[in-house]
Design an enzyme around this catalytic site. Structure first.
Site, PDB file in Angstrom:
ATOM      1  N   ASN A  10       0.846  -1.123   0.098  1.00  0.00           N
ATOM      2  CA  ASN A  10       0.081  -0.102   0.088  1.00  0.00           C
ATOM      3  C   ASN A  10       0.791   1.307   0.033  1.00  0.00           C
ATOM      4  O   ASN A  10       1.422   1.497   1.222  1.00  0.00           O
ATOM      5  CB  ASN A  10      -1.082  -0.137   1.222  1.00  0.00           C
ATOM      6  CG  ASN A  10      -1.652   1.221   1.471  1.00  0.00           C
ATOM      7  OD1 ASN A  10      -1.828   2.119   0.604  1.00  0.00           O
ATOM      8  ND2 ASN A  10      -2.263   1.312   2.531  1.00  0.00           N
ATOM      9  N   LYS A  12      -0.078   4.216  -0.338  1.00  0.00           N
ATOM     10  CA  LYS A  12      -0.552   5.562   0.288  1.00  0.00           C
ATOM     11  C   LYS A  12      -0.122   6.655  -0.747  1.00  0.00           C
ATOM     12  O   LYS A  12      -0.188   6.487  -1.927  1.00  0.00           O
ATOM     13  CB  LYS A  12      -0.045   5.828   1.719  1.00  0.00           C
ATOM     14  CG  LYS A  12      -0.243   4.202   2.612  1.00  0.00           C
ATOM     15  CD  LYS A  12       0.195   4.628   3.992  1.00  0.00           C
ATOM     16  CE  LYS A  12      -0.269   3.436   4.651  1.00  0.00           C
ATOM     17  NZ  LYS A  12      -0.148   3.436   6.229  1.00  0.00           N
ATOM     18  N   HIS A  98      -9.430   1.021   4.547  1.00  0.00           N
ATOM     19  CA  HIS A  98      -8.227   1.244   5.264  1.00  0.00           C
ATOM     20  C   HIS A  98      -8.576   2.358   6.387  1.00  0.00           C
ATOM     21  O   HIS A  98      -9.400   3.122   6.221  1.00  0.00           O
ATOM     22  CB  HIS A  98      -7.293   1.734   4.271  1.00  0.00           C
ATOM     23  CG  HIS A  98      -5.743   1.922   5.001  1.00  0.00           C
ATOM     24  ND1 HIS A  98      -5.591   3.095   5.814  1.00  0.00           N
ATOM     25  CD2 HIS A  98      -4.866   1.072   4.949  1.00  0.00           C
ATOM     26  CE1 HIS A  98      -4.307   2.592   6.296  1.00  0.00           C
ATOM     27  NE2 HIS A  98      -4.010   1.537   5.797  1.00  0.00           N
ATOM     28  N   GLU A 100      -7.144   4.775   7.634  1.00  0.00           N
ATOM     29  CA  GLU A 100      -6.876   6.227   7.374  1.00  0.00           C
ATOM     30  C   GLU A 100      -8.113   6.723   6.487  1.00  0.00           C
ATOM     31  O   GLU A 100      -8.388   7.961   6.551  1.00  0.00           O
ATOM     32  CB  GLU A 100      -5.861   6.250   6.409  1.00  0.00           C
ATOM     33  CG  GLU A 100      -4.349   6.292   7.254  1.00  0.00           C
ATOM     34  CD  GLU A 100      -3.008   5.802   6.710  1.00  0.00           C
ATOM     35  OE1 GLU A 100      -3.047   5.637   5.413  1.00  0.00           O
ATOM     36  OE2 GLU A 100      -2.324   5.092   7.248  1.00  0.00           O
ATOM     37  N   GLU A 170      -5.397  -4.732  10.408  1.00  0.00           N
ATOM     38  CA  GLU A 170      -4.277  -3.839  10.492  1.00  0.00           C
ATOM     39  C   GLU A 170      -4.861  -2.979  11.977  1.00  0.00           C
ATOM     40  O   GLU A 170      -5.716  -2.144  12.117  1.00  0.00           O
ATOM     41  CB  GLU A 170      -4.539  -2.781   9.414  1.00  0.00           C
ATOM     42  CG  GLU A 170      -4.040  -3.598   7.814  1.00  0.00           C
ATOM     43  CD  GLU A 170      -3.427  -2.434   7.330  1.00  0.00           C
ATOM     44  OE1 GLU A 170      -2.308  -2.590   6.798  1.00  0.00           O
ATOM     45  OE2 GLU A 170      -4.096  -1.566   6.859  1.00  0.00           O
ATOM     46  N   GLY A 176       2.304   2.533  10.790  1.00  0.00           N
ATOM     47  CA  GLY A 176       3.345   3.406  10.501  1.00  0.00           C
ATOM     48  C   GLY A 176       4.019   3.923  11.821  1.00  0.00           C
ATOM     49  O   GLY A 176       4.815   5.035  11.796  1.00  0.00           O
ATOM     50  N   SER A 216       3.234  -1.972  10.570  1.00  0.00           N
ATOM     51  CA  SER A 216       4.762  -2.043  10.549  1.00  0.00           C
ATOM     52  C   SER A 216       5.345  -3.296  10.422  1.00  0.00           C
ATOM     53  O   SER A 216       6.312  -3.912  11.007  1.00  0.00           O
ATOM     54  CB  SER A 216       5.082  -1.751  11.996  1.00  0.00           C
ATOM     55  OG  SER A 216       4.497  -0.245  12.354  1.00  0.00           O
TER      56      SER A 216
END
Ligand code: PGA
Length: 255
Positions: A10, A12, A98, A100, A170, A176, A216
């Site tokens: 991904n 991003k 996701h 985000e 996730e 991250g 991560s």
């Protein structure tokens, strides 16, 4: 076990068109037979790069996917991308849900359920993300949170539609941040998700559903995570932007 091992990158909002093609060329050059035979590799760049990357990857086993799409086929939705448009680039997959997108763009379980259905209707496979926040982990509501995300996002699908779904667990606190769920903690959630699928559809469908871990994942922790019985690969953010790291993670999935 008949489940497909999958590693998806991904990217991003990183890499312009030129940079996307350079990274794709690098990854293409590093994928060896050992990965090709055992792992489905998917690259999810910013949408502007999808079509050109697909051309660059023609004749290889590497797939491309979008990071989001709308649920409508077309219309007055400035800035959005319809699932048929994603498909027309040659992409085979789309990431939906996701954290985000949920957090910064207000995507609700309802919207996500519509996106999933529509993407599958257009022949895309869906990488559907679920995961709890740090607060939810600490106050121990995470099982409930994940169950709700799975039920509302996915369980409106019939069995045939569901065969186009890959689930990605996730934990938001691991994305991250450099923090990773321990292989045992991740396994526990993956097993829980598989049981939800078995109870709602049937055990065979659950056995055949790939469930990826994300948050991560790096070359030095991938092997331990992927060694767990219910972890079928990874959704990779930061480490997917470095070709060598990404390939090491792909190798770990095939080991
Ligand atoms: P990360 O991102 O690997 O950088 O933690 C994973 C993701 O958000 O898909």
């Amino acid at each position: 076990m008949s489940r497909t091992k999958i590693v998806a990158g991904n990217w991003k909002m990183h890499k312009n068109l030129e940079e996307s093609l350079a990274l794709t060329t690098e990854i293409r050059g590093l994928v060896r037979d050992e990965v090709k035979a055992k792992v489905e590799v998917i690259l999810c760049p910013p949408a502007i790069s999808l079509a050109s990357m697909h051309r660059l990857l023609e004749g290889t086993s590497i797939h491309t996917g979008a990071q989001n799409c709308h649920w409508e086929d077309q219309g007055a939705f400035t800035g959005e991308l319809a699932p048929g448009m994603v498909k027309s680039t040659g992409a085979t997959h789309v990431i939906i849900g996701h954290s985000e997108r949920r957090q910064y763009f207000g995507e609700t379980d309802d919207m996500l359920a519509n996106k999933v259905k529509s993407a599958i209707r257009h022949g895309l496979k869906v990488l559907f993300c679920v995961g709890e926040s740090l607060q939810q982990r600490e106050d121990k509501t995470f099982y409930k949170v994940i169950e709700k995300q799975i039920r509302e996002g996915l369980f409106g699908l019939d069995r045939k539609e569901f065969s186009s779904v890959v689930v990605a667990y996730e934990p938001v606190w691991a994305i991250g941040t450099g923090l990773t769920a321990s292989p045992e903690d991740a396994q526990e959630i993956h097993h829980f998700i598989r049981r939800l699928i078995a109870d709602f559809y049937n055990p065979e469908i659950a056995e055949n559903t790939s469930i990826l871990y994300g948050g991560s994942v790096k070359p030095d922790n991938a092997k331990q995570l992927f060694a767990m019985g219910d972890i079928d690969g990874g959704l990779i953010g930061g480490a997917a932007l470095k070709a060598r790291d990404f390939i090491e993670i792909c190798k770990a999935a095939g080991a």
